[in-house]
Each structure stands twice: as C-alpha cells, then as structure tokens.
Design a protein around this motif. Structure first.
Motif, PDB file in Angstrom:
ATOM      1  N   ILE A 197      14.061  21.694  17.214  1.00 20.10           N
ATOM      2  CA  ILE A 197      15.120  21.204  16.329  1.00 20.10           C
ATOM      3  C   ILE A 197      14.544  20.656  15.024  1.00 20.10           C
ATOM      4  CG2 ILE A 197      16.749  20.728  18.188  1.00 20.10           C
ATOM      5  CD1 ILE A 197      15.895  17.800  18.101  1.00 20.10           C
ATOM      6  N   SER A 203      24.811  24.716  22.434  1.00 17.42           N
ATOM      7  CA  SER A 203      24.567  23.610  21.504  1.00 17.42           C
ATOM      8  C   SER A 203      23.381  23.910  20.595  1.00 17.42           C
ATOM      9  CB  SER A 203      24.333  22.313  22.279  1.00 17.42           C
ATOM     10  OG  SER A 203      23.144  22.394  23.047  1.00 17.42           O
ATOM     11  N   MET A 253      23.357  24.423  16.337  1.00 10.92           N
ATOM     12  CA  MET A 253      22.492  23.734  15.378  1.00 10.92           C
ATOM     13  C   MET A 253      21.718  24.713  14.507  1.00 10.92           C
ATOM     14  SD  MET A 253      20.906  20.449  17.418  1.00 10.92           S
ATOM     15  CE  MET A 253      20.369  21.379  18.850  1.00 10.92           C
TER      16      MET A 253
END
Length: 400
Positions: free
Chosen positions: A224, A57, A61
């Motif tokens: 992130i 995951s 991203m």
C-alpha cells in the motif's frame, strides 16, 4: 421430466400397444465455476470470505496492482496461495557440484528452475480462476507457468533455511511476473525464476518495475506504499503502514496444511537419449544452413567445430576459462581467419525453437564467397529431462 408408460389392456390378446407422455417440470443449471468453488474444508469458509473482501479492498485502493489470495489446485479445489509454500529438496545432483560454495549452489538451483520450460498463462488472474500445480507436478512434467516457477524456487531456497517469499509484480520486459524475494543480512535480493538471474534491490538494471504483493506459507501482504518501484519499496512487511496483510497475527488456523509433498523424488535423465538428440539437432541445423544459402556453397571448418565442441560444456557451469590447449588452438585459427559468432543457450522445448533461434542470428546470411562455417551443439542434462541446449555457430573468413 417425468416419463409415463401406459399399456392398453384391450389389445392384450393381440399385441402390446403403449404410448409415452413427457411432462417438463423445469431445469436446474450447475455452473462449472460453482462446482470449482467448493472449499476443501468447510471450516475455512470464513478464510475465503476474508480473502475475497481483502482482494476487493486492495483493488479499490490500487486498481492496477496485482493481488492473488486464492487459486485452484489440480483437483479443482480453491485454496489459499500460502499452502503452496513449503521447504522442498532440490536434486541431489545439484547439491554435490559446489560442496563448499553455497552461493554457487543457489545460483545453480536458480538456473535449474529457469531451464524448466514455461507455459503461458491462458487465464486472466483477475477472473479468479488461476490454476496452479504443485512443485512436484511442475518438476515431473518439466513445465510450469510464471508463478509455479517462482514457488518452486522459493521452496528450494527455504530448504536451505533462507528467508524467502514469492513476489508478484510487473516487469518492463515480461509484463506480469513472479519473482522470489530473499532477505539477506543487510539487503534484499530479487530473483527472476525464468532467467535464474539475481538482482539487488537497488540494482538499476533490474527489470522489475513494480512490487505489488508478497506471500509465504503464513500470509499474504499487499503493498500500500504510494511508490511501488523496487528501489523505493520498504520490504519490512511487518509495518502495517506499508503493507496490508490478509490474515491477522492472532488468526486461528492461519497455517493450513501445505499441499506440497514431504519431498520430491527425481529421476535421472537418459544420457543415450541426450546424445541422439544432440546429433539430430546438429544434422538438422547443418541441413538448414545449406537450405538458407541456396545461391552459395556452405563449407564447414572442422577444426573450428572441434574447438567449439570443447568450449561449450565449460560454459554451462560457468567454468568458462579455457585451458591452454584450447587457447593455442584458437589463436592458431585466428592467424588465418576472421571469426564471427557467439553461443546460444536455451531450455529445450523442441527442435523448431532451436532452428528459429539460430536463424535469427543471421550468421548464415554472409555472402562473402570464401566464408566457412562451424557449428557445435551441446546438451547438458539435469534430472527429470530438464535440458540446457547450447549452440555455437560461427562464420570464418580468410585473411586477404
């Protein structure tokens, strides 16, 4: 494969006669990767599944950012990277040098780690087959990769009660790197374990280019934030809008037992061996200097060499201020000569690396007929045969 052996009864009185029949039933292939991927604890299977999903995951991203959740230890067991983090004792010899200056002690410990020779990574971390040694193994072998250097420095800082994490990212100078992040009272510091240098978060000269992920003894965090340059990153990894964490706070068994030992036992470096090595390096470099100058004679200035030999030990521990006798000796030398030169410092790996470093200075290439040279070598021993090598090469030209 089935092997059957039949004896013919009709020839018992004479001699034995037999024949073998082979029947292939099929084959089974055990890939090496499948053997390596056996988990050390069966009840941690869900943790490894979570780690695999987490990594996918994260890559979805930000495909270009680094993320490492599990590696293989020296026994071929797949484990979480968090199990490498644990407070470990540095060499007592280093702790006794600056008894009343904790910052100087931390700098010295970072220097010790930087002097451990580095082994280049031969595996791509994206393949998922990274193999990391324990800090004890790294010290005993006096060698380690980038991540092992960072883990060792992080564990030393934890010994002092520092808030420290391992940071994976990229550098404009070194490519993929592993730094150590320490949280101070009002700022964050970034430590390069391969050089021993420390940078503040907003230092424009910090070579760190991207901050991709962090890990400590309890969790892994993936960055992130859209901008992952050190100056722009918010290092508060408790904020889920900035950092994606591998394990939730309520996850049972988050802190698995560390694979690090309770303490590291150090051995003293043989000082007579150091003296022999120093003399061998000096003789080798003197011979190489004459070899590199086949058309000119190589004259040595013993007075300058004597001065340089007294200077080099002071450079190792940062006490670079000369005493008055050395200043006066150097000043008297400068009355008669133009002196050109500088010290070279490097971890000891082999003599050839030192020869190459000296050759690259180009000091030997002086074609001035009256040029003299001075050469001094100093080796500072640390525990476990970790050596800091200093070479001071200078050229001297007489004033006209």
């Amino acid at each position: 494969m089935i092997i059957e052996k039949h004896e013919d009864p009709y020839f018992k009185s004479c001699s034995s006669h037999s024949h073998i029949r082979k029947n292939w039933l099929g084959s089974i292939v055990f890939p090496f990767s499948a053997l390596l991927q056996q988990c050390e604890f069966s009840d941690q299977t869900d943790v490894f599944e979570r780690a695999q999903i987490f990594k996918k995951s994260c890559k979805a991203m930000f495909p270009n950012r680094r993320i490492t959740t599990t590696v293989f230890n020296g026994e071929g067991m797949q484990i979480l990277v968090t199990r490498y983090i644990k407070a470990l004792n540095p060499p007592q010899q280093l702790l006794d040098i600056f008894l009343h200056d904790s910052n100087a002690t931390l700098d010295l410990i970072a220097r010790f780690v930087s002097l451990i020779p580095i082994v280049p990574d031969i595996l791509d971390e994206n393949d998922g087959f990274d193999i990391w040694m324990t800090s004890e193994r790294c010290v005993s072998l006096a060698i380690g990769n980038k991540e092992e250097h960072a883990i060792l420095l992080c564990n030393f800082f934890l010994y002092f009660g520092k808030k420290a994490l391992v940071l994976l990212g990229t550098s404009m100078l070194e490519g993929q790197v592993a730094y150590v992040l320490t949280q101070e009272t009002d700022e964050y510091l970034l430590w390069n374990p391969l050089t021993g240098q420390c940078y503040k978060q907003f230092d424009p000269f910090c070579p760190l280019q991207s901050v991709d992920c962090l890990f400590d003894d309890g969790n892994v965090w993936f960055n992130i934030q859209q901008n992952n340059t050190p100056m722009a990153v918010h290092f508060d990894y408790s904020k889920e809008s900035f950092w994606k964490q591998l394990l939730p706070k309520n996850f049972q068994g988050t802190k698995a037992q560390s694979i690090q030992p309770e303490e590291i036992i150090y051995c003293e470096t043989n000082k007579s061996m150091i003296e022999d090595l120093k003399n061998r390096i000096e003789r080798t470099l003197e011979g190489k200097m004459m070899e590199w100058r086949p058309k000119q004679p190589t004259h040595w200035n013993r007075q300058c060499t004597y001065i340089l030999r007294k200077i080099l030990p002071k450079l190792e521990l940062g006490t670079g201020s000369f005493v008055s006798s050395e200043e006066s000796e150097f000043e008297s030398l400068l009355q008669f000569y133009w002196v050109t030169g500088f010290p070279i410092q490097m971890p000891y790996t082999d003599v050839q690396s030192i020869i190459d470093a000296v050759y690259q200075t180009g000091i030997h290439s002086s074609e001035f007929p009256q040029t003299e040279f001075a050469l001094a070598v100093y080796i500072h021993p640390y525990p476990n045969n970790v050596l800091s090598v200093w070479v001071y090469l200078a050229s001297l030209a007489r004033h006209q």
